[in-house]
Design an enzyme around this catalytic site. Sequence first.
Site, PDB file in Angstrom:
ATOM      1  N   ASP A 164       3.387  46.837  16.489  1.00 36.37           N
ATOM      2  CA  ASP A 164       3.985  46.957  15.153  1.00 36.37           C
ATOM      3  C   ASP A 164       2.920  46.877  14.057  1.00 36.37           C
ATOM      4  O   ASP A 164       1.731  46.808  14.331  1.00 36.37           O
ATOM      5  CB  ASP A 164       5.062  45.888  14.949  1.00 36.37           C
ATOM      6  N   HIS A 176      -3.531  47.730  22.609  1.00 36.08           N
ATOM      7  CA  HIS A 176      -2.530  48.449  23.394  1.00 36.08           C
ATOM      8  C   HIS A 176      -1.936  49.621  22.636  1.00 36.08           C
ATOM      9  O   HIS A 176      -0.965  50.228  23.077  1.00 36.08           O
ATOM     10  CB  HIS A 176      -1.425  47.501  23.859  1.00 36.08           C
TER      11      HIS A 176
END
Length: 174
Positions: free
Chosen positions: A8, A46
């Site tokens: 996010d 990631h």
Amino acid sequence: TVWTTNYDHVIEEAYESVGKRVDVKKSNTDLVLYDEDASVCIYKMHGDVSCPEDTVLLKDEYENYFNLRKGFVTTLKGHLLSKTFLFVGYRFADPDINTILSWIRQLSEGSHRCHYWITKRVKEEDEDYQYLLGKQELIINDLKRYGIETVLVDDYSEIPMIFDNLYRECNRKN
């Protein structure tokens, strides 16, 4: 410098909300770019929600992490060797970081940089207290092998105070 496994934009938005310019590294190609006006560099090891095709999400991608994200692996190794890390909100369940920490431990032959991990202290009123306490003690002792000291807090609300103290201490000589 911030390293995160989150996809996010919460960290970027937090820095931007206080007027900080961020340089986000979310793919291998971003690693060669440099924003000299940035206040902070955020490594999203990631990937990022805005680029789902370049994220590490599936088991196959985790298993192939060292091939898919070579630049991140190399950069993270360098940072762990040369910078002091403060791990916050991290469980050390990610096999990638554990492999990298093991590599650094073997490379340094017992001489390593000190890092810190802030985590919540297990409380007696927690369900399965004895089990959780034993597990926490095992993790704390295991992390010492990598030069990671644990800072236990009773509540996560203590973390901003720790950050304030660290900031003052780091800037005391400046």
